[in-house]
Design a protein around this motif. Sequence first.
Motif, mmCIF file in Angstrom:
data_model
loop_
_atom_site.group_PDB
_atom_site.id
_atom_site.type_symbol
_atom_site.label_atom_id
_atom_site.label_comp_id
_atom_site.label_asym_id
_atom_site.label_seq_id
_atom_site.Cartn_x
_atom_site.Cartn_y
_atom_site.Cartn_z
ATOM 1 N N ARG A 243 0.818 -1.217 0.000
ATOM 2 C CA ARG A 243 0.000 0.000 0.000
ATOM 3 C C ARG A 243 0.848 1.262 0.000
ATOM 4 O O ARG A 243 0.331 2.369 0.156
ATOM 5 C CB ARG A 243 -0.914 0.014 1.226
ATOM 6 N N LEU A 248 2.050 2.419 -5.305
ATOM 7 C CA LEU A 248 0.874 3.021 -5.935
ATOM 8 C C LEU A 248 1.234 4.039 -7.011
ATOM 9 O O LEU A 248 0.418 4.342 -7.882
ATOM 10 C CB LEU A 248 -0.005 3.672 -4.861
ATOM 11 N N ASP A 285 -5.969 -6.063 -1.388
ATOM 12 C CA ASP A 285 -5.442 -4.749 -1.768
ATOM 13 C C ASP A 285 -5.482 -4.506 -3.269
ATOM 14 O O ASP A 285 -5.225 -3.383 -3.733
ATOM 15 C CB ASP A 285 -3.986 -4.611 -1.303
ATOM 16 N N GLU A 288 -7.778 -1.522 -4.864
ATOM 17 C CA GLU A 288 -7.264 -0.176 -4.625
ATOM 18 C C GLU A 288 -5.956 0.057 -5.366
ATOM 19 O O GLU A 288 -5.683 1.167 -5.832
ATOM 20 C CB GLU A 288 -7.070 0.061 -3.126
ATOM 21 N N ARG A 291 -7.017 0.993 -8.857
ATOM 22 C CA ARG A 291 -7.537 2.359 -8.907
ATOM 23 C C ARG A 291 -6.398 3.377 -8.853
ATOM 24 O O ARG A 291 -6.334 4.307 -9.670
ATOM 25 C CB ARG A 291 -8.499 2.597 -7.739
ATOM 26 N N ALA A 292 -5.506 3.215 -7.885
ATOM 27 C CA ALA A 292 -4.429 4.183 -7.716
ATOM 28 C C ALA A 292 -3.475 4.171 -8.901
ATOM 29 O O ALA A 292 -3.020 5.233 -9.358
ATOM 30 C CB ALA A 292 -3.668 3.889 -6.419
ATOM 31 N N ALA A 343 -13.086 -2.788 -10.146
ATOM 32 C CA ALA A 343 -12.356 -1.580 -9.763
ATOM 33 C C ALA A 343 -11.702 -0.936 -10.977
ATOM 34 O O ALA A 343 -11.727 0.296 -11.135
ATOM 35 C CB ALA A 343 -11.310 -1.914 -8.705
ATOM 36 N N THR A 347 -12.646 2.776 -12.600
ATOM 37 C CA THR A 347 -11.616 3.809 -12.665
ATOM 38 C C THR A 347 -11.390 4.281 -14.089
ATOM 39 O O THR A 347 -11.191 5.476 -14.340
ATOM 40 C CB THR A 347 -10.305 3.291 -12.051
#
Length: 423
Positions: A243, A248, A285, A288, A291-292, A343, A347
Amino acid sequence: MHSPRASTQHKPRPEEDPIPTLRFGVNYTPRRGWFHSWHDFDPKHAREDLDQIAALGLDHVRVFHLWPLLQPNRTLIRTAAVDQLAQLVDLAAEAGLDVLVDGVQGHLSSFDFYPEWTRSWHHRNVFTDPEAVTAQVELMRTLARALAGRPNLLGLQLGNELNNLVEHNPVTPDEVDHYLDTLLAATREHLPRGRLATHSAYDAAWYGNDHPFTPWASARKGDVTTVHPWVFSGDCARRYGPRSPQVLHLAEYGTELAKAYAEDPARPVWVQETGAPEPHIPAADAPEFARATVRNAAGCEGLWGVTWWCSHDVDRALADYPELEYTLGLFDARGRAKPIANALAETVAEVRAGHHPPHPRDTALVLDCTPSTRSVSGPGGAYFDAWMALRTEGVRPAVVLASRADDAAHLAARGIKEVVQVP
C-alpha cells in the motif's frame, strides 16, 4: 458493467487517421489452456473471453501467438497459424476491441518459446545470427501483410519483453540497436499509416546495470515508448509495502522516467503491462492498487494508455508456473470477474469522464547515472527514493537527465521551470 458492443465499438478508421488516445485495455491470456490454446484454437472460446473483456468497458487487447507454431522452420511460416491470428483479430473487432499483435514469442510468463531451429544442435543467437534475424524479419513482414487491412489493428510489436532472452543469447547494446532497427523497419513496410510499430522490454532495460537493452533504445526506437512497471521488480512491493506510495505511484514513475530518455518531448508513453501479482499485492489490496495505478498514471502528460496484465488467471490445472502467475487475471480461471476487474472498469470510466486529468510537471529531479549505475533509478535506489519522497510531499516531479539539466530549450519544451538535485 458495460455492453461490449454498445460502449466500445469502433468504426473503421481511414488509413491516415492516427490512433486515438487515451486507451485502456488488457493483455489477453486465453482462459482455457493459456497460450497452449493456439495448438487447437477454438473461436467460440476466444469470443467468450473477448466479450468478457469488452464488457468491462476496455477498448483494446494485446495478443500473443507462439513463435514455434508460427515459424517451426527458419524458412517456413505456417499459413494456418497466421490465419488463426487474423481470425482472433476479427473476433476482437466483433467485440468492439482494437488489437496490438506481438510477433516473436519469445518469452511469456516465465516460459521461453524458441523454435527448434534456434536451439540444441542448431543453436543460433536470435539477436545476432544473420540468418536468424532474416527469418524474424520475414515473420514480421508476413504478419504485417496479413493484418494490415484490419481497421481495428493498433499495430505490431516485435515481441514480448525480448530482453528476457539475453541470458541465452549474449548481445551488446550496439547489436540490440541493430536488431531492433532491422525488425522495426521490416514491420513498417506493410503497415498502414498511423499504425504502430513498437517493441517492449522488461524493467532491466531501465534499472539493470549494464543491461544490453538500454533506456535509450526503449525511449527512441519504435513509435511509442512501452514500459512494464512491475511491483516485483527490485522487490518493490516487499521492500516498501503493497500500500506504499512507492507501489501506488510506480506506473506513474515509470512513465516519467521513460520521458526523460526520449529525444522528442511529445513522444507518448504506454504503460503496457502492470498488474497485481499475489503475494506481492494481496488480493484484498488489488482493487485499490488498480484504482491508484490508473489514476496516478493518468496524471502524466503524454500517456498513450494503460494495458493491464492480464485478462484471465492461469488455470491451476497447468503446472510449473511461479505462484504469482496464477492470480494476475481480471477474471478467474472459471471466467468470473474478480473485484479488481470491477475496480479497473470503474476507474477507467472515471478517467474517461475527465475526473483524473494530466497535470503539468514544472519541477524535475535530476537523474545522474551511467549504464553501470542505472540501478539508482530502480526500487531501492537513491534516485527512486528521492523521487518518491517528493511525490509523497505533493510534488509531481518530472525526470530530467543530468546531461540535459542545463539545456534551456529541452527544459522549456517539457514545461520544466525548476531543476532539483538528489539530496
